[in-house]
Write a protein that holds these residues in place. Structure first.
Motif, PDB file in Angstrom:
ATOM      1  N   TRP A 127       7.015  90.379  18.767  1.00 35.10           N
ATOM      2  CA  TRP A 127       7.417  91.013  20.024  1.00 35.10           C
ATOM      3  C   TRP A 127       7.972  89.942  20.958  1.00 35.10           C
ATOM      4  O   TRP A 127       7.408  88.839  21.066  1.00 35.10           O
ATOM      5  CB  TRP A 127       6.222  91.683  20.696  1.00 35.10           C
ATOM      6  N   PHE A 128       9.049  90.302  21.622  1.00 34.70           N
ATOM      7  CA  PHE A 128       9.679  89.457  22.626  1.00 34.70           C
ATOM      8  C   PHE A 128       9.841  90.278  23.902  1.00 34.70           C
ATOM      9  O   PHE A 128       9.715  91.504  23.885  1.00 34.70           O
ATOM     10  CB  PHE A 128      11.071  89.001  22.174  1.00 34.70           C
ATOM     11  N   ARG A 129      10.150  89.608  24.982  1.00 41.90           N
ATOM     12  CA  ARG A 129      10.537  90.304  26.208  1.00 41.90           C
ATOM     13  C   ARG A 129      11.631  89.506  26.907  1.00 41.90           C
ATOM     14  O   ARG A 129      11.788  88.302  26.691  1.00 41.90           O
ATOM     15  CB  ARG A 129       9.352  90.504  27.153  1.00 41.90           C
ATOM     16  N   GLN A 130      12.374  90.221  27.714  1.00 46.10           N
ATOM     17  CA  GLN A 130      13.432  89.571  28.477  1.00 46.10           C
ATOM     18  C   GLN A 130      13.525  90.215  29.847  1.00 46.10           C
ATOM     19  O   GLN A 130      13.739  91.427  29.971  1.00 46.10           O
ATOM     20  CB  GLN A 130      14.770  89.667  27.751  1.00 46.10           C
TER      21      GLN A 130
ATOM     22  N   LYS B  12      16.683  85.977  32.820  1.00 44.93           N
ATOM     23  CA  LYS B  12      15.850  85.010  32.099  1.00 44.93           C
ATOM     24  C   LYS B  12      16.137  85.072  30.614  1.00 44.93           C
ATOM     25  O   LYS B  12      16.687  86.043  30.100  1.00 44.93           O
ATOM     26  CB  LYS B  12      14.368  85.293  32.367  1.00 44.93           C
ATOM     27  N   GLU B  13      15.745  84.029  29.911  1.00 46.71           N
ATOM     28  CA  GLU B  13      15.922  83.985  28.466  1.00 46.71           C
ATOM     29  C   GLU B  13      14.878  84.873  27.784  1.00 46.71           C
ATOM     30  O   GLU B  13      13.814  85.168  28.343  1.00 46.71           O
ATOM     31  CB  GLU B  13      15.796  82.548  27.960  1.00 46.71           C
ATOM     32  N   ARG B  14      15.208  85.275  26.557  1.00 49.37           N
ATOM     33  CA  ARG B  14      14.255  86.059  25.778  1.00 49.37           C
ATOM     34  C   ARG B  14      13.026  85.198  25.486  1.00 49.37           C
ATOM     35  O   ARG B  14      13.135  84.057  25.061  1.00 49.37           O
ATOM     36  CB  ARG B  14      14.915  86.532  24.500  1.00 49.37           C
ATOM     37  N   GLU B  15      11.875  85.780  25.714  1.00 53.68           N
ATOM     38  CA  GLU B  15      10.613  85.057  25.596  1.00 53.68           C
ATOM     39  C   GLU B  15       9.799  85.596  24.418  1.00 53.68           C
ATOM     40  O   GLU B  15       9.519  86.792  24.335  1.00 53.68           O
ATOM     41  CB  GLU B  15       9.801  85.211  26.886  1.00 53.68           C
TER      42      GLU B  15
ATOM     43  N   MET C  33      12.124  93.932  29.710  1.00 57.50           N
ATOM     44  CA  MET C  33      12.426  94.772  28.561  1.00 57.50           C
ATOM     45  C   MET C  33      11.718  94.143  27.372  1.00 57.50           C
ATOM     46  O   MET C  33      11.822  92.936  27.148  1.00 57.50           O
ATOM     47  CB  MET C  33      13.926  94.830  28.323  1.00 57.50           C
ATOM     48  N   TYR C  34      11.006  94.964  26.619  1.00 54.12           N
ATOM     49  CA  TYR C  34      10.222  94.480  25.490  1.00 54.12           C
ATOM     50  C   TYR C  34      10.876  94.903  24.177  1.00 54.12           C
ATOM     51  O   TYR C  34      11.292  96.059  24.016  1.00 54.12           O
ATOM     52  CB  TYR C  34       8.797  95.023  25.570  1.00 54.12           C
ATOM     53  N   TYR C  35      10.938  93.957  23.241  1.00 52.60           N
ATOM     54  CA  TYR C  35      11.607  94.172  21.970  1.00 52.60           C
ATOM     55  C   TYR C  35      10.681  93.857  20.804  1.00 52.60           C
ATOM     56  O   TYR C  35       9.968  92.844  20.806  1.00 52.60           O
ATOM     57  CB  TYR C  35      12.831  93.275  21.852  1.00 52.60           C
ATOM     58  N   CYS C  36      10.746  94.700  19.796  1.00 57.14           N
ATOM     59  CA  CYS C  36      10.129  94.440  18.513  1.00 57.14           C
ATOM     60  C   CYS C  36      11.199  93.778  17.645  1.00 57.14           C
ATOM     61  O   CYS C  36      12.351  94.237  17.638  1.00 57.14           O
ATOM     62  CB  CYS C  36       9.677  95.773  17.922  1.00 57.14           C
ATOM     63  N   GLU C  37      10.841  92.721  16.923  1.00 57.99           N
ATOM     64  CA  GLU C  37      11.857  91.988  16.182  1.00 57.99           C
ATOM     65  C   GLU C  37      11.370  91.611  14.792  1.00 57.99           C
ATOM     66  O   GLU C  37      10.174  91.424  14.564  1.00 57.99           O
ATOM     67  CB  GLU C  37      12.274  90.737  16.968  1.00 57.99           C
ATOM     68  N   ALA C  38      12.333  91.491  13.878  1.00 55.86           N
ATOM     69  CA  ALA C  38      12.038  91.151  12.491  1.00 55.86           C
ATOM     70  C   ALA C  38      12.807  89.900  12.094  1.00 55.86           C
ATOM     71  O   ALA C  38      13.972  89.735  12.464  1.00 55.86           O
ATOM     72  CB  ALA C  38      12.418  92.305  11.578  1.00 55.86           C
TER      73      ALA C  38
ATOM     74  N   ASP D  84      15.903  83.071  15.019  1.00 56.36           N
ATOM     75  CA  ASP D  84      15.395  83.270  13.658  1.00 56.36           C
ATOM     76  C   ASP D  84      14.897  84.690  13.426  1.00 56.36           C
ATOM     77  O   ASP D  84      14.460  85.020  12.325  1.00 56.36           O
ATOM     78  CB  ASP D  84      14.287  82.259  13.364  1.00 56.36           C
ATOM     79  N   PHE D  85      14.902  85.499  14.476  1.00 60.13           N
ATOM     80  CA  PHE D  85      14.594  86.921  14.332  1.00 60.13           C
ATOM     81  C   PHE D  85      15.936  87.640  14.335  1.00 60.13           C
ATOM     82  O   PHE D  85      16.689  87.546  15.313  1.00 60.13           O
ATOM     83  CB  PHE D  85      13.718  87.404  15.485  1.00 60.13           C
ATOM     84  N   TYR D  86      16.272  88.348  13.261  1.00 53.34           N
ATOM     85  CA  TYR D  86      17.630  88.858  13.155  1.00 53.34           C
ATOM     86  C   TYR D  86      17.763  90.368  13.261  1.00 53.34           C
ATOM     87  O   TYR D  86      18.861  90.904  13.171  1.00 53.34           O
ATOM     88  CB  TYR D  86      18.310  88.360  11.869  1.00 53.34           C
ATOM     89  N   TYR D  87      16.663  91.065  13.449  1.00 49.32           N
ATOM     90  CA  TYR D  87      16.735  92.493  13.749  1.00 49.32           C
ATOM     91  C   TYR D  87      15.869  92.787  14.967  1.00 49.32           C
ATOM     92  O   TYR D  87      14.774  92.230  15.106  1.00 49.32           O
ATOM     93  CB  TYR D  87      16.228  93.337  12.585  1.00 49.32           C
TER      94      TYR D  87
END
Length: 123
Positions: free
Chosen positions: A33-36, A40-43, A91-96, A109-112
């Motif tokens: 999980w990331f947020r932005q 600001k940069e994606r965290e 904004m919160y993102y799930c990433e693969a 390094d997370f591409y989806y």
């Protein structure tokens, strides 16, 4: 190709809780999980390896407040967020990503990722 759909965001007052969900068509070797926040940069927040028994690692900013879990049968991931603060607004993102992503923790390094779900915490 992995498709990810986040949900569960909303507006809460400081101290409140939210549970984010991520419906995945499949898993990467590493999920996170990331947020932005605006400007600001994606965290990176948390991630774990999916092909082995692994426990999530957490960023210091969320450790002890957020919990990353998964339901393999449903291909769902969850982010339980407690004791929310105004600075959690983003904004919160799930990433693969591939397995290297769980070591590097770099967004590159997370591409989806999905479309994201907005979390707003008011004071």
């Amino acid at each position: 190709q992995v498709q990810l759909v986040e949900s569960g965001g909303g507006s809460v007052q400081a101290g409140g809780s939210l549970r984010l969900s991520c419906a995945a068509s499949g898993y990467g070797d590493c999920m996170g999980w990331f947020r932005q926040a605006p400007g600001k940069e994606r965290e990176w927040l948390t991630s774990m390896h999916m092909n082995v028994e692994d426990k999530p690692t957490y960023a210091g900013s969320v450790k002890g407040r957020f919990t990353f879990s998964r339901d393999n049968a449903k291909k769902n991931l969850y982010l339980q967020m407690n004791s929310l603060k105004p600075e959690d607004t983003a904004m919160y993102y799930c990433e693969a990503g591939g397995s290297v992503a769980c070591f590097s923790l770099r967004p590159a390094d997370f591409y989806y990722w999905g479309q994201g779900t907005q979390v707003t915490v008011s004071s």
